[in-house]
Write an enzyme that holds these catalytic residues in place. Structure first.
Site, mmCIF file in Angstrom:
data_model
loop_
_atom_site.group_PDB
_atom_site.id
_atom_site.type_symbol
_atom_site.label_atom_id
_atom_site.label_comp_id
_atom_site.label_asym_id
_atom_site.label_seq_id
_atom_site.Cartn_x
_atom_site.Cartn_y
_atom_site.Cartn_z
ATOM 1 N N VAL A 73 0.859 -1.180 0.000
ATOM 2 C CA VAL A 73 0.000 0.000 0.000
ATOM 3 C C VAL A 73 0.897 1.234 0.000
ATOM 4 O O VAL A 73 1.823 1.349 0.807
ATOM 5 C CB VAL A 73 -0.955 0.005 1.210
ATOM 6 N N GLY A 118 4.755 3.980 2.781
ATOM 7 C CA GLY A 118 4.210 2.757 2.182
ATOM 8 C C GLY A 118 4.421 1.596 3.132
ATOM 9 O O GLY A 118 5.204 1.698 4.076
ATOM 10 N N LYS A 119 3.726 0.529 2.920
ATOM 11 C CA LYS A 119 3.926 -0.668 3.751
ATOM 12 C C LYS A 119 3.304 -1.858 3.050
ATOM 13 O O LYS A 119 2.404 -1.693 2.221
ATOM 14 C CB LYS A 119 3.258 -0.475 5.108
ATOM 15 N N GLY A 120 3.731 -3.048 3.424
ATOM 16 C CA GLY A 120 3.133 -4.219 2.799
ATOM 17 C C GLY A 120 3.635 -5.489 3.428
ATOM 18 O O GLY A 120 4.151 -5.481 4.551
ATOM 19 N N ASP A 159 10.662 -5.662 8.331
ATOM 20 C CA ASP A 159 9.680 -5.440 9.388
ATOM 21 C C ASP A 159 9.511 -6.799 10.092
ATOM 22 O O ASP A 159 10.424 -7.632 10.036
ATOM 23 C CB ASP A 159 8.359 -4.915 8.791
#
Ligand code: NAD
Length: 434
Positions: A73, A118-120, A159
């Site tokens: 995202v 952003g991250k995912g 992460d």
């Protein structure tokens, strides 16, 4: 603001479960009210720019094919390329990815970096897969993301349950699938790589070190010493371990730890290095560590201590356990560990919270240094990295502390206000295309 992320349990008719996105939006809206954010910019920041969902097949060791779902995202890039981690965990879904991406936008803005958020990640339990399977899953995910990531566009990092090894596989896959002349120039498509593959010396400890620095700066402002202070840590991975390591060096005492497998306590103190070596030899679990007694999962947050460091997952401190917390300081190593209801109880009790977007920003600051190192073809020395990190973290802490004092608000709202105002300024200067 109501969101579509609340999930109603039809069978049991329970109250809707608050999603992580509800939490971050509530925090955002509260700060947006405080700064009188322009309504048009509020509209933009309340939604994500892009949401990429990929389903991809991977051949398992036994020859079967399994289908995985991966997310990326991209919340906002007003200040620069999207930046944020990739998480491998069964709780990864679009709600979590949206919320975590949004937190990254505030974090990079607050830190004064030229990045957006952003991250995912992938919805999976990595303990169920071999190293070879995890490598193939990572490479195929990278291939599926294709040009949705890139060194000047969207730059992932480690992460939960991803590591420098994961980043090395991503960088290698990304570079291998570029046209020949571009292959070696794209190392900085990810940060948090191993030192031998473009990684930055000190990136491994940067987040935990930043958590420790924030606690130290808070103690200095309160004229208190860290020596002798008791602390507890939830999550004994990259962030939790390093934060504990540096606090122990300062004379503070680790008295309880919780990880995915169990909880332990020893009010006389747990030696951080001993626990680290034990968990390394015990498949990453702290359970049955001989220097401590085991603790019921639900009693972890009520352990006697001065400082509490949630460094695992989101939504851990809630209205169910916030009232029992003994610590006077919560230093958020994790992203979103305290939900809005839990926070309200803590603030009423006079507990100070150093919020995630400030407290754990050492990781993204070091990621920025790694990105610069790769972009400029340099190799930075550890002492330079630490000196630059110290300065950046101190600047951010002082900014938040002073804003919270001058506006009489808690640290989280102050941090959000600073972050949002910087993005608002960029939008006002540039206007909206077309
Ligand atoms: P990690 O995978 O290295 O460690 C995670 C730890 O949390 C492990 O000890 C695991 O056992 C524990 N854990 C998992 N589920 C748990 C549960 N239900 N209850 C208690 N413990 C549980 O991950 P990490 O990189 O240390 O990340 C931890 C947190 O810090 C995450 O919220 C992440 O988003 C945040 N964070 C990480 C970085 C970074 O640089 N790695 C930067 C900023 C923020």
């Amino acid at each position: 603001m109501a969101t579509m992320t609340a999930v109603k349990d039809k069978k049991t008719k329970k109250a809707p479960v608050r999603g992580m996105m509800d939490n971050v939006l509530e925090q955002f809206n509260s700060a947006a009210d405080q700064v009188g954010l322009h309504p048009n910019i509020r509209k933009i920041l309340a939604i994500t720019n892009n949401e990429i969902i990929v389903n991809f097949p991977v051949k398992m060791d036994n020859g079967d094919v399994e289908i995985f779902t991966g997310y990326r995202v991209q919340h906002n890039n007003a200040l620069g390329p999207y930046k944020g981690g990739l998480r491998y965990h069964p709780t990864v879904d679009i709600d979590a990815a949206r919320a975590l991406a949004m937190w990254m936008t505030w974090k990079t803005s607050l830190a004064g970096l030229p990045y957006g958020g952003g991250k995912g990640g992938i919805k999976l339990d990595p303990s169920k897969y071999s190293q070879g399977e995890l490598e193939r899953i990572t490479r195929r995910f990278t291939f599926a993301l294709a040009d949705n990531i890139g060194p000047e566009h969207d730059i992932p990092a480690p992460d939960v349950n991803t590591s420098s090894q994961t980043m090395a596989w991503i960088a290698d896959t990304y570079m291998s699938t570029r046209p020949p002349a571009e292959r070696t120039a794209n190392q900085h498509v990810v940060t948090g790589k191993p030192e031998g593959s473009g990684g930055l010396e000190g990136r491994d400890r940067a987040t935990g070190y930043g958590v420790y620095l924030n606690i130290k700066y808070w103690a200095q402002r309160k004229n208190e010493k860290l020596k002798g202070k008791k602390f507890i840590v939830q999550g004994f991975g990259n962030v939790g371990y390093w934060a504990a390591h540096f606090l122990e060096e300062e004379g503070a005492k680790l008295v309880a730890v919780q990880d995915a497998f169990g909880s332990i306590e020893n009010q006389k103190g747990i030696t951080v290095e001993d626990l680290f070596n034990y968990s390394k030899a015990n498949n990453g679990s702290i359970v049955d560590f001989p220097e401590a007694k085991s603790l019921q999962k639900e009693n972890f947050y009520s352990t006697t201590c001065d400082i509490c460091i949630p460094a695992a997952l989101g939504n851990q401190i809630t209205k169910e356990n916030a009232g029992d917390i003994k610590a006077t300081l919560i230093a958020e190593g994790a992203n979103g560990p305290t939900n809005v209801e839990g926070e309200k109880i803590l603030l009423e009790k006079g507990v100070t919270i150093i919020p995630d977007i400030l407290c754990n920003s050492g990781g993204v600051v070091a990621s920025y240094f790694e990105w610069l190192q790769n972009r400029n073809g340099e190799l930075w020395q550890l002492e330079d990295v630490i000196a630059k990190l110290d300065k950046k973290m101190k600047d951010s802490f002082d900014k938040v502390y002073e804003y919270s004092e001058s506006e009489a608000m808690d640290f989280r709202t102050a941090a959000y206000c600073i972050a949002i105002k910087r993005i608002e300024k960029a939008y006002i200067q540039r206007g909206i295309f077309p």
